[in-house]
Design a protein around this motif. Structure first.
Motif, PDB file in Angstrom:
ATOM      1  N   UNK A  80     -10.775 -47.085  17.554  1.00  0.00           N
ATOM      2  CA  UNK A  80     -11.246 -45.731  17.859  1.00  0.00           C
ATOM      3  C   UNK A  80     -12.446 -45.364  16.994  1.00  0.00           C
ATOM      4  N   UNK A  81     -12.413 -45.764  15.735  1.00  0.00           N
ATOM      5  CA  UNK A  81     -13.503 -45.432  14.817  1.00  0.00           C
ATOM      6  C   UNK A  81     -14.773 -46.185  15.193  1.00  0.00           C
ATOM      7  N   UNK A  82     -14.629 -47.451  15.547  1.00  0.00           N
ATOM      8  CA  UNK A  82     -15.784 -48.250  15.938  1.00  0.00           C
ATOM      9  C   UNK A  82     -16.386 -47.750  17.253  1.00  0.00           C
ATOM     10  N   UNK A  83     -15.542 -47.312  18.173  1.00  0.00           N
ATOM     11  CA  UNK A  83     -16.066 -46.763  19.425  1.00  0.00           C
ATOM     12  C   UNK A  83     -16.815 -45.467  19.171  1.00  0.00           C
ATOM     13  N   UNK A  84     -16.289 -44.624  18.295  1.00  0.00           N
ATOM     14  CA  UNK A  84     -16.970 -43.376  17.964  1.00  0.00           C
ATOM     15  C   UNK A  84     -18.336 -43.653  17.342  1.00  0.00           C
ATOM     16  N   UNK A  85     -18.380 -44.585  16.390  1.00  0.00           N
ATOM     17  CA  UNK A  85     -19.648 -44.937  15.751  1.00  0.00           C
ATOM     18  C   UNK A  85     -20.617 -45.507  16.780  1.00  0.00           C
ATOM     19  N   UNK A  86     -20.124 -46.365  17.657  1.00  0.00           N
ATOM     20  CA  UNK A  86     -20.981 -46.944  18.702  1.00  0.00           C
ATOM     21  C   UNK A  86     -21.592 -45.853  19.570  1.00  0.00           C
ATOM     22  N   UNK A  87     -20.777 -44.896  19.976  1.00  0.00           N
ATOM     23  CA  UNK A  87     -21.277 -43.806  20.829  1.00  0.00           C
ATOM     24  C   UNK A  87     -22.372 -43.012  20.114  1.00  0.00           C
ATOM     25  N   UNK A  88     -22.159 -42.735  18.854  1.00  0.00           N
ATOM     26  CA  UNK A  88     -23.140 -41.947  18.113  1.00  0.00           C
ATOM     27  C   UNK A  88     -24.458 -42.708  17.950  1.00  0.00           C
ATOM     28  N   UNK A  89     -24.367 -43.988  17.677  1.00  0.00           N
ATOM     29  CA  UNK A  89     -25.585 -44.801  17.549  1.00  0.00           C
ATOM     30  C   UNK A  89     -26.331 -44.852  18.881  1.00  0.00           C
ATOM     31  N   UNK A  90     -25.603 -45.064  19.955  1.00  0.00           N
ATOM     32  CA  UNK A  90     -26.245 -45.150  21.273  1.00  0.00           C
ATOM     33  C   UNK A  90     -26.855 -43.823  21.693  1.00  0.00           C
ATOM     34  N   UNK A  91     -26.198 -42.725  21.344  1.00  0.00           N
ATOM     35  CA  UNK A  91     -26.772 -41.402  21.628  1.00  0.00           C
ATOM     36  C   UNK A  91     -28.072 -41.201  20.852  1.00  0.00           C
ATOM     37  N   UNK A  92     -28.073 -41.648  19.602  1.00  0.00           N
ATOM     38  CA  UNK A  92     -29.288 -41.507  18.788  1.00  0.00           C
ATOM     39  C   UNK A  92     -30.451 -42.274  19.394  1.00  0.00           C
ATOM     40  N   UNK A  93     -30.139 -43.414  20.004  1.00  0.00           N
ATOM     41  CA  UNK A  93     -31.171 -44.242  20.631  1.00  0.00           C
ATOM     42  C   UNK A  93     -31.425 -43.845  22.082  1.00  0.00           C
ATOM     43  N   UNK A  94     -30.733 -42.788  22.530  1.00  0.00           N
ATOM     44  CA  UNK A  94     -30.839 -42.315  23.914  1.00  0.00           C
ATOM     45  C   UNK A  94     -30.508 -43.428  24.902  1.00  0.00           C
ATOM     46  N   UNK A  95     -29.571 -44.278  24.515  1.00  0.00           N
ATOM     47  CA  UNK A  95     -29.089 -45.386  25.348  1.00  0.00           C
ATOM     48  C   UNK A  95     -30.235 -46.295  25.812  1.00  0.00           C
ATOM     49  N   UNK A  96     -31.290 -46.332  25.017  1.00  0.00           N
ATOM     50  CA  UNK A  96     -32.423 -47.227  25.283  1.00  0.00           C
ATOM     51  C   UNK A  96     -32.534 -48.188  24.111  1.00  0.00           C
ATOM     52  N   UNK A  97     -32.701 -49.458  24.399  1.00  0.00           N
ATOM     53  CA  UNK A  97     -32.633 -50.481  23.359  1.00  0.00           C
ATOM     54  C   UNK A  97     -33.932 -51.280  23.270  1.00  0.00           C
ATOM     55  N   UNK A  98     -35.048 -50.542  23.419  1.00  0.00           N
ATOM     56  CA  UNK A  98     -36.362 -51.192  23.381  1.00  0.00           C
ATOM     57  C   UNK A  98     -37.300 -50.534  22.373  1.00  0.00           C
ATOM     58  N   UNK A  99     -36.717 -49.892  21.355  1.00  0.00           N
ATOM     59  CA  UNK A  99     -37.532 -49.179  20.366  1.00  0.00           C
ATOM     60  C   UNK A  99     -38.099 -50.089  19.287  1.00  0.00           C
ATOM     61  N   UNK A 100     -37.577 -51.296  19.155  1.00  0.00           N
ATOM     62  CA  UNK A 100     -37.916 -52.132  18.009  1.00  0.00           C
ATOM     63  C   UNK A 100     -38.415 -53.513  18.454  1.00  0.00           C
ATOM     64  N   UNK A 101     -39.128 -53.545  19.571  1.00  0.00           N
ATOM     65  CA  UNK A 101     -39.446 -54.814  20.231  1.00  0.00           C
ATOM     66  C   UNK A 101     -40.418 -55.715  19.474  1.00  0.00           C
ATOM     67  N   UNK A 102     -41.571 -55.158  19.079  1.00  0.00           N
ATOM     68  CA  UNK A 102     -42.620 -56.036  18.580  1.00  0.00           C
ATOM     69  C   UNK A 102     -42.673 -56.056  17.057  1.00  0.00           C
ATOM     70  N   UNK A 103     -43.559 -56.870  16.519  1.00  0.00           N
ATOM     71  CA  UNK A 103     -43.662 -57.058  15.064  1.00  0.00           C
ATOM     72  C   UNK A 103     -44.027 -55.756  14.369  1.00  0.00           C
ATOM     73  N   UNK A 104     -44.986 -55.025  14.921  1.00  0.00           N
ATOM     74  CA  UNK A 104     -45.410 -53.772  14.302  1.00  0.00           C
ATOM     75  C   UNK A 104     -44.267 -52.756  14.267  1.00  0.00           C
ATOM     76  N   UNK A 105     -43.503 -52.705  15.350  1.00  0.00           N
ATOM     77  CA  UNK A 105     -42.349 -51.800  15.388  1.00  0.00           C
ATOM     78  C   UNK A 105     -41.356 -52.145  14.289  1.00  0.00           C
ATOM     79  N   UNK A 106     -41.079 -53.425  14.135  1.00  0.00           N
ATOM     80  CA  UNK A 106     -40.125 -53.861  13.110  1.00  0.00           C
ATOM     81  C   UNK A 106     -40.619 -53.529  11.710  1.00  0.00           C
ATOM     82  N   UNK A 107     -41.906 -53.712  11.475  1.00  0.00           N
ATOM     83  CA  UNK A 107     -42.470 -53.402  10.154  1.00  0.00           C
ATOM     84  C   UNK A 107     -42.407 -51.908   9.872  1.00  0.00           C
ATOM     85  N   UNK A 108     -42.756 -51.094  10.874  1.00  0.00           N
ATOM     86  CA  UNK A 108     -42.711 -49.646  10.701  1.00  0.00           C
ATOM     87  C   UNK A 108     -41.290 -49.168  10.403  1.00  0.00           C
TER      88      UNK A 108
END
Length: 404
Positions: A80-108
């Motif tokens: 239950x705790x891991x599911x809650x944490x997962x939901x909060x992380x995914x909400x923070x990312x707006x359920x999009x998983x392409x924010x950290x794609x390239x080298x510059x993004x990772x460095x920033x």
């Protein structure tokens, strides 16, 4: 693709908010990246998802989480705790998983996460560790304007300061506010079995905090189980208390008709888990089921779930709350002589309105205030109506001249 600064910052802020839960879960923490609504779950082999995993793990490492394991298409495996944490992380990312794609993004993101303050500290709140007379380390929080009239805030037993931070901030606009987190449940404590956990010990913590800040007297404000601590302090340290307010108090008056089903169940749970660590372990396992915690309001779950997150914390929480539940209140109520405000809600399913009525009737100079549509959740969301009630009472007892 440039990094989405908002998403990166939201990720760090969310990890900071979740720190109380995450650092006390057993390694490794298992997380899932979830789909929103009817969307298809993200492809675990996608490079964007892998980059997001690295970013999330990096942020959690900053709060001391040693290992994060990602579970794809296996959300049912999460606690239950891991599911809650997962939901909060995914909400923070707006359920999009392409924010950290390239080298510059990772460095920033690397620069952001290195400089981000994950501690939860804010400039307007002083946080320190106070060693009590019986050698307990208390986590203490205080506002900065020490020349103002003082309020000592007794938090709900076992709950992190974050649960009541909004109230702390509101009161700090006009008062010098101090509070502490429950002994044995926060910070380092390697000898819990030698600690006193009864109500008088918790009252002693309140007095230790007052003494540290040189407060000869103060207004005491108690919330839920903290109401028992505050009223007990007002009864036994009459010269140190100017006035008293008790909010949605959890009172055991020896009459089940004055306790909600939640209070009765909670009393049984705490008494059972307080027997020993084996019993606590068996009962804590129930909270790992995702369905068990479905009724916890999402807005406060990051704080309210804290004492349930592992076996040891749950055992300690049970010992402390069992002691509060067994506190004999009648004789203490008769000793309280300061102006007292007793607040309850007419829609509160957590604590019983009848218990608050009895408390108000038993204190010689007490006023009962019943909040319309009032409840535990409404209080913790720090509604403007509740703040106005608090300030009206404080102005009448402290004096408007002090609040100018």
């Amino acid at each position: 693709m440039t990094i989405s600064t908002d998403a990166a910052t939201r990720l760090c802020e969310t990890v900071r908010m979740l720190r109380h839960l995450a650092i006390h879960l057993p390694d490794p923490i298992c997380l899932s990246f979830l789909a929103q609504g009817s969307d298809v779950a993200p492809d675990q082999a996608c490079s964007s998802v892998r980059a997001t995993e690295r970013a999330v793990s990096t942020a959690f490492a900053r709060i001391g989480v040693k290992a994060v394991q990602y579970v794809h298409d296996g959300e049912a495996q999460l606690s239950s705790f891991e599911m809650f944490i997962s939901k909060k992380i995914c909400q923070a990312l707006e359920f999009a998983y392409d924010h950290f794609d390239d080298v510059d993004s990772a460095k920033d993101f690397g620069r952001l996460v290195r400089h981000f303050d994950f501690s939860g500290a804010v400039p307007e709140v002083e946080t320190l560790h106070l060693i009590t007379r019986d050698n307990v380390a208390l986590s203490v929080h205080a506002s900065t304007e020490r020349d103002r009239p003082a309020i000592v805030l007794a938090l709900p037993c076992g709950m992190p300061f974050d649960l009541c931070r909004d109230w702390f901030n509101a009161l700090s606009e006009r008062f010098f506010v101090v509070t502490w987190e429950t002994r044995g449940l926060f910070g380092s404590c390697t000898s819990f079995d030698q600690l006193s956990v009864d109500t008088d010990a918790q009252v002693g913590d309140l007095i230790n905090v007052m003494n540290h800040y040189g407060l000869d007297s103060a207004h005491l404000m108690g919330i839920c189980g903290g109401a028992v601590i505050a009223l007990s302090a007002a009864a036994t340290h009459t010269d140190r208390v100017n006035s008293l307010s008790l909010w949605h108090g959890d009172y055991n008056l020896g009459d089940d008709s004055l306790r909600t089903a939640h209070q009765q169940n909670f009393e049984w749970l705490m008494e059972s888990a307080a027997v020993d660590r084996n019993e606590a372990s068996d009962l804590q396992a129930l909270f790992l089921d995702q369905a068990t915690l479905a009724t916890i309001p999402d807005s406060i779950a990051h704080a309210a779930l804290y004492p349930y997150v592992n076996e040891e914390l749950f055992y300690r929480y049970a010992r402390l709350n069992d002691a509060l539940n067994k506190t004999e209140l009648k004789s203490r109520l008769e000793q309280i002589t300061v102006p007292t405000l007793v607040v309850a809600g007419d829609c509160d399913e957590t604590t019983h309105l009848g218990g608050s009525k009895h408390i108000a009737e038993s204190i010689s100079d007490a006023l009962l205030h019943v909040e319309r549509n009032g409840s535990h959740l409404a209080f913790f969301e720090s509604t403007q109506v509740s703040k106005q009630t608090a300030f009206r009472f404080l102005e009448s007892t402290v004096g408007s001249a002090h609040l100018a």
